[in-house]
Scaffold this motif. Structure first.
Motif, PDB file in Angstrom:
ATOM      1  N   PHE A   1      50.095   3.428  21.646  1.00 37.25           N
ATOM      2  CA  PHE A   1      49.466   4.818  22.466  1.00 37.25           C
ATOM      3  C   PHE A   1      47.673   5.018  21.220  1.00 37.25           C
ATOM      4  O   PHE A   1      48.392   4.771  20.208  1.00 37.25           O
ATOM      5  CB  PHE A   1      50.663   5.373  23.106  1.00 37.25           C
ATOM      6  CG  PHE A   1      51.239   6.337  21.416  1.00 37.25           C
ATOM      7  CD1 PHE A   1      50.843   7.608  21.510  1.00 37.25           C
ATOM      8  CD2 PHE A   1      52.128   6.051  20.608  1.00 37.25           C
ATOM      9  CE1 PHE A   1      51.268   8.607  21.124  1.00 37.25           C
ATOM     10  CE2 PHE A   1      52.328   6.522  19.738  1.00 37.25           C
ATOM     11  CZ  PHE A   1      51.985   8.434  19.501  1.00 37.25           C
ATOM     12  N   ASP A   2      47.520   5.987  21.851  1.00 38.55           N
ATOM     13  CA  ASP A   2      46.755   6.787  21.311  1.00 38.55           C
ATOM     14  C   ASP A   2      47.304   8.010  20.607  1.00 38.55           C
ATOM     15  O   ASP A   2      47.271   8.748  21.183  1.00 38.55           O
ATOM     16  CB  ASP A   2      45.390   7.277  21.586  1.00 38.55           C
ATOM     17  CG  ASP A   2      43.855   6.990  21.124  1.00 38.55           C
ATOM     18  OD1 ASP A   2      44.210   7.927  20.367  1.00 38.55           O
ATOM     19  OD2 ASP A   2      42.690   8.092  21.789  1.00 38.55           O
ATOM     20  N   SER A   3      47.374   7.985  19.348  1.00 38.07           N
ATOM     21  CA  SER A   3      48.177   8.993  18.775  1.00 38.07           C
ATOM     22  C   SER A   3      47.063  10.438  18.735  1.00 38.07           C
ATOM     23  O   SER A   3      48.286  11.301  18.480  1.00 38.07           O
ATOM     24  CB  SER A   3      48.362   8.748  17.428  1.00 38.07           C
ATOM     25  OG  SER A   3      47.332   8.343  16.961  1.00 38.07           O
ATOM     26  N   SER A   4      45.935  10.292  19.290  1.00 32.73           N
ATOM     27  CA  SER A   4      45.410  11.202  19.058  1.00 32.73           C
ATOM     28  C   SER A   4      45.660  12.736  19.955  1.00 32.73           C
ATOM     29  O   SER A   4      45.468  13.303  19.854  1.00 32.73           O
ATOM     30  CB  SER A   4      43.724  11.072  19.103  1.00 32.73           C
ATOM     31  OG  SER A   4      43.471  10.471  20.643  1.00 32.73           O
ATOM     32  N   CYS A   5      46.968  11.980  21.172  1.00 32.79           N
ATOM     33  CA  CYS A   5      47.276  12.862  22.316  1.00 32.79           C
ATOM     34  C   CYS A   5      48.531  13.950  21.129  1.00 32.79           C
ATOM     35  O   CYS A   5      48.981  14.302  22.063  1.00 32.79           O
ATOM     36  CB  CYS A   5      47.646  11.967  23.561  1.00 32.79           C
ATOM     37  SG  CYS A   5      48.966  11.442  22.768  1.00 32.79           S
ATOM     38  N   LEU A   6      48.852  13.237  20.725  1.00 29.77           N
ATOM     39  CA  LEU A   6      49.809  13.924  19.874  1.00 29.77           C
ATOM     40  C   LEU A   6      49.980  15.977  19.322  1.00 29.77           C
ATOM     41  O   LEU A   6      50.205  16.103  19.698  1.00 29.77           O
ATOM     42  CB  LEU A   6      50.328  13.469  18.722  1.00 29.77           C
ATOM     43  CG  LEU A   6      51.182  12.324  17.994  1.00 29.77           C
ATOM     44  CD1 LEU A   6      51.910  11.574  17.679  1.00 29.77           C
ATOM     45  CD2 LEU A   6      52.354  12.387  19.869  1.00 29.77           C
ATOM     46  N   THR A   7      48.679  15.918  19.424  1.00 26.15           N
ATOM     47  CA  THR A   7      47.817  17.477  18.553  1.00 26.15           C
ATOM     48  C   THR A   7      48.196  18.191  19.774  1.00 26.15           C
ATOM     49  O   THR A   7      48.046  19.107  19.756  1.00 26.15           O
ATOM     50  CB  THR A   7      46.144  16.742  18.192  1.00 26.15           C
ATOM     51  OG1 THR A   7      45.112  16.596  19.682  1.00 26.15           O
ATOM     52  CG2 THR A   7      45.993  16.138  16.831  1.00 26.15           C
ATOM     53  N   LYS A   8      47.577  17.992  21.250  1.00 28.99           N
ATOM     54  CA  LYS A   8      48.303  18.523  22.320  1.00 28.99           C
ATOM     55  C   LYS A   8      49.976  18.842  22.790  1.00 28.99           C
ATOM     56  O   LYS A   8      50.007  19.778  23.543  1.00 28.99           O
ATOM     57  CB  LYS A   8      47.506  18.195  23.104  1.00 28.99           C
ATOM     58  CG  LYS A   8      45.932  17.625  23.283  1.00 28.99           C
ATOM     59  CD  LYS A   8      45.420  16.782  24.054  1.00 28.99           C
ATOM     60  CE  LYS A   8      44.278  17.334  24.205  1.00 28.99           C
ATOM     61  NZ  LYS A   8      43.340  16.259  25.463  1.00 28.99           N
ATOM     62  N   MET A   9      50.616  18.478  21.842  1.00 33.27           N
ATOM     63  CA  MET A   9      51.939  18.360  22.024  1.00 33.27           C
ATOM     64  C   MET A   9      52.126  19.106  21.262  1.00 33.27           C
ATOM     65  O   MET A   9      52.489  19.131  20.287  1.00 33.27           O
ATOM     66  CB  MET A   9      53.086  17.216  22.332  1.00 33.27           C
ATOM     67  CG  MET A   9      52.390  15.386  22.989  1.00 33.27           C
ATOM     68  SD  MET A   9      53.144  14.606  22.874  1.00 33.27           S
ATOM     69  CE  MET A   9      51.822  13.163  24.417  1.00 33.27           C
TER      70      MET A   9
ATOM     71  N   SER B   1      55.156  19.400  17.935  1.00 35.19           N
ATOM     72  CA  SER B   1      55.321  19.053  16.779  1.00 35.19           C
ATOM     73  C   SER B   1      56.420  18.681  16.354  1.00 35.19           C
ATOM     74  O   SER B   1      56.313  17.738  15.566  1.00 35.19           O
ATOM     75  CB  SER B   1      53.802  19.331  15.923  1.00 35.19           C
ATOM     76  OG  SER B   1      54.941  20.912  15.348  1.00 35.19           O
TER      77      SER B   1
ATOM     78  N   TYR C   1      57.648   9.061  27.230  1.00 37.92           N
ATOM     79  CA  TYR C   1      55.835   8.532  27.781  1.00 37.92           C
ATOM     80  C   TYR C   1      56.198   7.104  27.860  1.00 37.92           C
ATOM     81  O   TYR C   1      55.137   7.013  28.547  1.00 37.92           O
ATOM     82  CB  TYR C   1      55.426   9.112  26.992  1.00 37.92           C
ATOM     83  CG  TYR C   1      54.882  10.569  27.408  1.00 37.92           C
ATOM     84  CD1 TYR C   1      54.283  10.951  28.287  1.00 37.92           C
ATOM     85  CD2 TYR C   1      55.316  11.344  26.380  1.00 37.92           C
ATOM     86  CE1 TYR C   1      54.519  12.500  28.315  1.00 37.92           C
ATOM     87  CE2 TYR C   1      55.156  13.042  26.316  1.00 37.92           C
ATOM     88  CZ  TYR C   1      54.959  13.423  26.992  1.00 37.92           C
ATOM     89  OH  TYR C   1      53.967  15.125  27.519  1.00 37.92           O
TER      90      TYR C   1
ATOM     91  N   SER D   1      51.692  13.542  12.829  1.00 41.65           N
ATOM     92  CA  SER D   1      50.894  14.353  13.222  1.00 41.65           C
ATOM     93  C   SER D   1      50.160  14.985  11.923  1.00 41.65           C
ATOM     94  O   SER D   1      49.198  15.306  11.507  1.00 41.65           O
ATOM     95  CB  SER D   1      50.296  15.700  14.204  1.00 41.65           C
ATOM     96  OG  SER D   1      52.332  15.995  13.933  1.00 41.65           O
TER      97      SER D   1
END
Length: 264
Positions: free
Chosen positions: A52-60, A62, A73, A106
């Motif tokens: 997956f595109d791990s950049s989405c973790l910044t919105k979750m 931590s 997911y 992250s």
């Protein structure tokens, strides 16, 4: 159709790789260590690629466990390198009892942003499992940019009628994007290919009548090196290379464009 094919590894071969690796036992983040070498040093370990595109973790949050992230997911993952067979069920079993969280991935983002200028793509994130302690030993976040002569080299190979392929342990999204960047058909790009898969890719091409050159830089390329008609070790990444790589390589190069000078 040409009877020649070149199979490239990705990270360290086509892409100058940048990794931020977090040691979960110490909290230290470092950037100058080869992840495959880490696995060999541990012994019983496995590299697990998160698809997956791990950049989405910044919105979750931590503090969410990596296991819960995968389950919630329905994130796909693959074992791309290990010392022996590790099933997906084995991976989930270890992660379920492990305390690693999103922050363990992250935390490395800022380190990567500071190192990679003109980034071509993000290869995403991975984890290294210590199979003896049954824990996540390291998390890895990676990014990369093409080595300067990659586009020139691929274009010259295609001009000469050579078929170009990618066989990489990296995640599917990154490899598809790379295929588009270097302008080869996506069907010629094989993601999350472990050592055995790479060897099978070379073998399948040979069975189709191709004479195959394999170009790579890591121990997960050794089986493919042994199977290929010509094996090429590239040192352009300028990282420490396992000594056993030299024993399995027909040629050693320092710039990807040097494959154009190899007669096969």
């Amino acid at each position: 159709m040409s009877d020649k094919a070149v199979v490239f590894d990705n990270s360290g071969t086509l892409l100058e790789r940048y990794r931020a690796i977090k040691n979960l036992s110490t909290g230290e983040i470092f950037t100058n260590v080869n992840s495959l070498q880490l696995i060999d040093n541990i012994g019983d370990a496995a590299l697990v690629i998160l698809q997956f595109d791990s950049s989405c973790l910044t919105k979750m949050d931590s503090n969410i466990k990596i296991y819960d992230l995968i389950k919630k997911y329905d994130i796909e993952f693959d074992v791309s390198y290990s010392n022996y067979y590790v099933s997906k069920e084995d991976v989930l079993s270890i992660l379920k009892n492990d305390s690693s969280i999103i922050r363990d991935i992250s935390d490395a983002f800022d380190v990567l942003r500071g190192k990679v200028k003109n980034m071509h793509l993000c290869n995403g994130s991975a984890i290294i499992l210590d199979l003896n302690s049954q824990k996540v030993a390291y998390t890895i976040t990676s990014a990369g940019k093409l080595f300067p002569k990659v586009l020139f080299t691929v274009n010259e190979l295609k001009k000469n009628g050579v078929n170009v392929y990618i066989a990489s342990g990296d995640r599917s999204g990154a490899i598809k994007k790379l295929a588009n960047i270097i302008q080869i058909d996506e069907s010629n790009a094989f993601p999350t290919a472990d050592s055995k898969n790479k060897c099978e890719i070379v073998s399948n091409l040979q069975n189709q009548g191709f004479k195959v050159m394999m170009v790579g830089d890591g121990p997960n390329d050794i089986l493919a090196f042994n199977k290929a008609n010509i094996s090429v070790l590239t040192l352009e990444q300028k990282e420490e290379v396992s000594p056993k790589m030299f024993d399995h390589a027909d040629h050693v190069i320092h710039n990807i464009s040097e494959v154009l000078n190899i007669d096969f």
